[in-house]
Design a protein around this motif. Structure first.
Motif, PDB file in Angstrom:
ATOM      1  N   ASP A  43      -4.220  -6.876  -2.242  1.00  0.00           N
ATOM      2  CA  ASP A  43      -4.547  -8.121  -1.150  1.00  0.00           C
ATOM      3  C   ASP A  43      -3.997  -9.114  -1.650  1.00  0.00           C
ATOM      4  O   ASP A  43      -3.366 -10.069  -1.148  1.00  0.00           O
ATOM      5  CB  ASP A  43      -6.204  -8.153  -1.076  1.00  0.00           C
ATOM      6  N   ARG A  44      -4.401  -9.464  -3.192  1.00  0.00           N
ATOM      7  CA  ARG A  44      -3.955 -10.767  -3.441  1.00  0.00           C
ATOM      8  C   ARG A  44      -2.408 -11.078  -3.556  1.00  0.00           C
ATOM      9  O   ARG A  44      -1.715 -12.067  -3.498  1.00  0.00           O
ATOM     10  CB  ARG A  44      -4.413 -11.339  -4.871  1.00  0.00           C
ATOM     11  N   TRP A  45      -2.004  -9.800  -4.199  1.00  0.00           N
ATOM     12  CA  TRP A  45      -0.295 -10.019  -4.391  1.00  0.00           C
ATOM     13  C   TRP A  45       0.406 -10.030  -2.963  1.00  0.00           C
ATOM     14  O   TRP A  45       1.543 -10.852  -2.962  1.00  0.00           O
ATOM     15  CB  TRP A  45      -0.012  -8.705  -4.965  1.00  0.00           C
ATOM     16  N   ALA A  46      -0.210  -9.539  -2.094  1.00  0.00           N
ATOM     17  CA  ALA A  46       0.410  -9.560  -0.875  1.00  0.00           C
ATOM     18  C   ALA A  46       0.403 -10.918  -0.159  1.00  0.00           C
ATOM     19  O   ALA A  46       1.355 -11.407   0.232  1.00  0.00           O
ATOM     20  CB  ALA A  46      -0.357  -8.805   0.249  1.00  0.00           C
TER      21      ALA A  46
ATOM     22  N   GLU B 264       0.885  -1.192   0.105  1.00  0.00           N
ATOM     23  CA  GLU B 264       0.074   0.215   0.116  1.00  0.00           C
ATOM     24  C   GLU B 264       0.839   1.187  -0.110  1.00  0.00           C
ATOM     25  O   GLU B 264       0.442   2.224  -0.630  1.00  0.00           O
ATOM     26  CB  GLU B 264      -0.671  -0.003   1.075  1.00  0.00           C
ATOM     27  N   MET B 265       1.860   1.150   0.757  1.00  0.00           N
ATOM     28  CA  MET B 265       2.669   2.300   0.699  1.00  0.00           C
ATOM     29  C   MET B 265       3.458   2.550  -0.533  1.00  0.00           C
ATOM     30  O   MET B 265       3.399   3.713  -1.085  1.00  0.00           O
ATOM     31  CB  MET B 265       3.901   2.285   1.846  1.00  0.00           C
TER      32      MET B 265
ATOM     33  N   THR C 163      -8.066   6.893 -14.976  1.00  0.00           N
ATOM     34  CA  THR C 163      -9.286   6.583 -14.105  1.00  0.00           C
ATOM     35  C   THR C 163      -9.110   6.209 -12.727  1.00  0.00           C
ATOM     36  O   THR C 163      -8.020   5.711 -12.234  1.00  0.00           O
ATOM     37  CB  THR C 163     -10.280   5.472 -14.849  1.00  0.00           C
ATOM     38  N   ASP C 164      -9.965   6.483 -11.599  1.00  0.00           N
ATOM     39  CA  ASP C 164      -9.897   6.065 -10.335  1.00  0.00           C
ATOM     40  C   ASP C 164     -10.280   4.645 -10.186  1.00  0.00           C
ATOM     41  O   ASP C 164     -11.440   4.164 -10.348  1.00  0.00           O
ATOM     42  CB  ASP C 164     -10.998   7.052  -9.415  1.00  0.00           C
ATOM     43  N   ASP C 165      -9.193   3.666 -10.041  1.00  0.00           N
ATOM     44  CA  ASP C 165      -9.430   2.320  -9.834  1.00  0.00           C
ATOM     45  C   ASP C 165      -9.064   1.721  -8.622  1.00  0.00           C
ATOM     46  O   ASP C 165      -8.581   0.557  -8.287  1.00  0.00           O
ATOM     47  CB  ASP C 165      -8.652   1.648 -11.020  1.00  0.00           C
ATOM     48  N   THR C 166      -9.343   2.522  -7.587  1.00  0.00           N
ATOM     49  CA  THR C 166      -8.867   2.416  -6.145  1.00  0.00           C
ATOM     50  C   THR C 166      -9.601   1.099  -5.835  1.00  0.00           C
ATOM     51  O   THR C 166      -8.785   0.264  -5.033  1.00  0.00           O
ATOM     52  CB  THR C 166      -9.378   3.382  -5.094  1.00  0.00           C
ATOM     53  N   ARG C 167     -10.716   0.655  -5.947  1.00  0.00           N
ATOM     54  CA  ARG C 167     -11.184  -0.700  -5.402  1.00  0.00           C
ATOM     55  C   ARG C 167     -10.512  -1.690  -6.155  1.00  0.00           C
ATOM     56  O   ARG C 167     -10.213  -2.770  -5.366  1.00  0.00           O
ATOM     57  CB  ARG C 167     -12.803  -0.807  -5.912  1.00  0.00           C
ATOM     58  N   ARG C 168     -10.188  -1.630  -7.429  1.00  0.00           N
ATOM     59  CA  ARG C 168      -9.638  -2.925  -8.142  1.00  0.00           C
ATOM     60  C   ARG C 168      -8.217  -2.974  -7.613  1.00  0.00           C
ATOM     61  O   ARG C 168      -7.664  -4.006  -7.564  1.00  0.00           O
ATOM     62  CB  ARG C 168      -9.657  -2.499  -9.654  1.00  0.00           C
ATOM     63  N   ARG C 169      -7.464  -1.898  -7.524  1.00  0.00           N
ATOM     64  CA  ARG C 169      -6.195  -1.788  -6.933  1.00  0.00           C
ATOM     65  C   ARG C 169      -6.041  -2.408  -5.422  1.00  0.00           C
ATOM     66  O   ARG C 169      -5.160  -3.274  -5.509  1.00  0.00           O
ATOM     67  CB  ARG C 169      -5.611  -0.305  -6.804  1.00  0.00           C
ATOM     68  N   MET C 170      -7.061  -2.370  -4.683  1.00  0.00           N
ATOM     69  CA  MET C 170      -6.894  -2.781  -3.569  1.00  0.00           C
ATOM     70  C   MET C 170      -7.044  -4.369  -3.636  1.00  0.00           C
ATOM     71  O   MET C 170      -6.327  -5.136  -2.848  1.00  0.00           O
ATOM     72  CB  MET C 170      -8.096  -2.080  -2.530  1.00  0.00           C
TER      73      MET C 170
END
Length: 200
Positions: free
Chosen positions: A189-192, A98-99, A178-185
């Protein structure tokens, strides 16, 4: 009794004026892009006379070259400050991602992106941008290795760290359109989960 007015030394005034010009240049790069950033607009935004601006930066390229270095230093400082606030424990990997994602969606990254695009077809600008970007890339990679506790002597770990940086940089690039905050989160999550499994 005479009252003496404290005078700001010329060198300090000059440094403050230069900083205002660089900050204004970065703001305009974010708002208007490279092509829309002019020395006149920068001097107006900074509240500095055209003559004073020309004294510090005789041309647009001089100004942008200095802004490139300024942006590079700001990016490094922002990352270091964010890294110092990271939690420990089971959520650390996700917090690191996230950082990095915050860094690559910040206005400073947008300004740097404008410079990359302009440098693609401007050899003089490329000569300034490329070495600084290489330095930022190395520093960011080193910081990510340290924050994730990754052992790059193990096969595939260096590539995993680089893939992580490429992923968050790509997500940052997507967010400029575009604001893709939800998709990015969800992706973070999965990459973590993948990182924790692979680095364990």
């Amino acid at each position: 009794m005479t009252q003496t007015t404290a005078r700001v030394p010329q060198e300090e005034r000059s440094r403050a004026m230069r900083a205002r010009l660089l900050e204004a240049c970065v703001e305009l790069l974010v708002e208007r892009g490279f092509a829309g950033t002019t020395t006149t607009l920068v001097s107006e935004r900074a509240g500095v006379s055209r003559g004073a601006q020309l004294h510090h930066f005789p041309s647009k390229n001089d100004l942008v070259f200095a802004a490139v270095e300024h942006v590079t230093n700001v990016r490094g400082d922002e990352l270091a400050a964010a890294a110092s606030r990271l939690p420990g424990g089971t959520r650390r990997t996700r917090a690191v991602l996230e950082m990095l994602a915050d860094h690559f969606t910040s206005p400073v990254f947008t300004a740097a992106l404008e410079l990359w695009v302009a440098a693609r077809t401007d050899a003089d600008l490329l000569a300034e941008v490329a070495p600084l970007e290489q330095r930022v890339g190395r520093d960011t990679h080193r910081l990510t290795v340290e924050l994730l506790g990754a052992d790059e002597s193990l096969p595939g770990v260096r590539e995993l760290v680089q893939a992580t940086l490429d992923l968050v940089r790509g997500l940052g690039l997507a967010s400029t359109i575009t604001d893709d905050t939800r998709r990015r989160m969800r992706i973070l999550d999965r990459w973590a989960e993948i990182l924790e499994e692979q680095l364990a």
